[in-house]
Design an enzyme around this catalytic site. Sequence first.
Site, PDB file in Angstrom:
ATOM      1  N   ASN A  88       0.854  -1.178   0.000  1.00  0.00           N
ATOM      2  CA  ASN A  88       0.000   0.000   0.000  1.00  0.00           C
ATOM      3  C   ASN A  88       0.892   1.231   0.000  1.00  0.00           C
ATOM      4  O   ASN A  88       1.858   1.292   0.776  1.00  0.00           O
ATOM      5  CB  ASN A  88      -0.900   0.006   1.237  1.00  0.00           C
ATOM      6  CG  ASN A  88      -1.850  -1.185   1.265  1.00  0.00           C
ATOM      7  OD1 ASN A  88      -2.318  -1.629   0.216  1.00  0.00           O
ATOM      8  ND2 ASN A  88      -2.122  -1.703   2.436  1.00  0.00           N
ATOM      9  N   HIS A 101       6.471  -1.682   3.520  1.00  0.00           N
ATOM     10  CA  HIS A 101       6.250  -3.069   3.919  1.00  0.00           C
ATOM     11  C   HIS A 101       5.451  -3.811   2.871  1.00  0.00           C
ATOM     12  O   HIS A 101       4.592  -3.245   2.204  1.00  0.00           O
ATOM     13  CB  HIS A 101       5.539  -3.156   5.276  1.00  0.00           C
ATOM     14  CG  HIS A 101       4.302  -2.318   5.377  1.00  0.00           C
ATOM     15  ND1 HIS A 101       4.360  -0.954   5.583  1.00  0.00           N
ATOM     16  CD2 HIS A 101       2.990  -2.629   5.299  1.00  0.00           C
ATOM     17  CE1 HIS A 101       3.127  -0.466   5.643  1.00  0.00           C
ATOM     18  NE2 HIS A 101       2.272  -1.459   5.457  1.00  0.00           N
TER      19      HIS A 101
END
Length: 115
Positions: A88, A101
């Site tokens: 994201n 991440h």
Amino acid sequence: MSTDTIFSRIVRGEAPAQIVYQDEDVTAFRDVNPVAPTHILIVPNKPIATLNEAGAEDQALLGKLLLTAQRIAGEMGIAEQGYRVVINCNAQGGQSVYHLHLHLLGGRRMTWPPG
Ligand code: AMP
């Protein structure tokens, strides 16, 4: 933008997490709020805020993050049935922690398109 997030503290061992893998470049740990039976976060130890901030010097590190996801998927027994890897980026991408991440998601059928 500060890059000293909760994930940096997890990498440094200063905040609790269920770490499943760590080496000199990357750390992988269980998401505290899993949205799938297997939900692992894989982060660079170096605090890159978002995918937008990754540069050419991070090319090998980005590849290592993906290969780490692949290996953990195998170790956790979800490789054969399938899994999803998600990054994201920023607000519209749904990013809430500003330390790059990968989400490794598996153990159930994923829907498409994502919400
Ligand atoms: P994102 O929305 O892509 O930035 O994802 C951030 C993820 O980090 C969410 O799925 C959270 O559940 C997860 N998360 C936040 N804090 C922690 C923590 N202390 N340990 C493990 N996972 C966390």
